[in-house]
Design a protein around this motif. Sequence first.
Motif, PDB file in Angstrom:
ATOM      1  N   ARG A 272      -6.249   4.466   4.292  1.00 18.02           N
ATOM      2  CA  ARG A 272      -5.379   3.796   3.330  1.00 18.02           C
ATOM      3  C   ARG A 272      -5.937   2.428   2.960  1.00 18.02           C
ATOM      4  O   ARG A 272      -6.741   1.852   3.685  1.00 18.02           O
ATOM      5  N   ARG A 273      -5.480   1.918   1.824  1.00 23.49           N
ATOM      6  CA  ARG A 273      -5.812   0.560   1.405  1.00 23.49           C
ATOM      7  C   ARG A 273      -4.571  -0.293   1.572  1.00 23.49           C
ATOM      8  O   ARG A 273      -3.488   0.093   1.135  1.00 23.49           O
ATOM      9  N   LEU A 274      -4.711  -1.451   2.202  1.00 21.95           N
ATOM     10  CA  LEU A 274      -3.620  -2.416   2.295  1.00 21.95           C
ATOM     11  C   LEU A 274      -4.031  -3.633   1.487  1.00 21.95           C
ATOM     12  O   LEU A 274      -5.117  -4.179   1.689  1.00 21.95           O
TER      13      LEU A 274
ATOM     14  N   GLU B 259      -7.370  -7.924  -0.232  1.00 17.15           N
ATOM     15  CA  GLU B 259      -7.340  -6.592   0.341  1.00 17.15           C
ATOM     16  C   GLU B 259      -7.881  -6.654   1.765  1.00 17.15           C
ATOM     17  O   GLU B 259      -8.835  -7.379   2.054  1.00 17.15           O
TER      18      GLU B 259
ATOM     19  N   GLY C  68       0.849  -1.180   0.000  1.00 20.10           N
ATOM     20  CA  GLY C  68       0.000   0.000   0.000  1.00 20.10           C
ATOM     21  C   GLY C  68       0.884   1.228   0.000  1.00 20.10           C
ATOM     22  O   GLY C  68       2.103   1.144  -0.132  1.00 20.10           O
TER      23      GLY C  68
END
Length: 134
Positions: free
Chosen positions: A121-123, A129, A51
């Motif tokens: 945030r995107r991990l 995901e 990310g």
Amino acid sequence: KTLREKIESRIARKQGDDVFLPREFRDLGGEDQVLRILRLLVREKRLVRLGYGVYGRAVVSRLSGDPILYSRNGFIGAARQALTKLGVTWEPSEAEIDYNEGRSTQIPLNPVVRIKGRFSRRLYDGKQELVIAR
């Protein structure tokens, strides 16, 4: 030693850590230089990007030749480690708590954590995901 050698040796020394943030290498050089080296390590399949500003250890898959995340606890463990390093307060999902306490026999498949506070945030790791519950 070059900056790259310093970063690689620091990554090798941190055996318990599977996730790295650029700010961990701030004392070694400038931010742009550190990010350039981390991107280079991603291209060389030594690290994998999870990310924005989050990198994980990688190994090369024998089947496909692509880099895959190397973490003892899989993607969910790496994502939790990243959240902790980012200073985000998290806790396991309801399904995971129920499974661990014996109230359910269904094993949680999707990586889900509950977040307290703000986190945008995107991990992710390939197709997987982290799902954030509030």
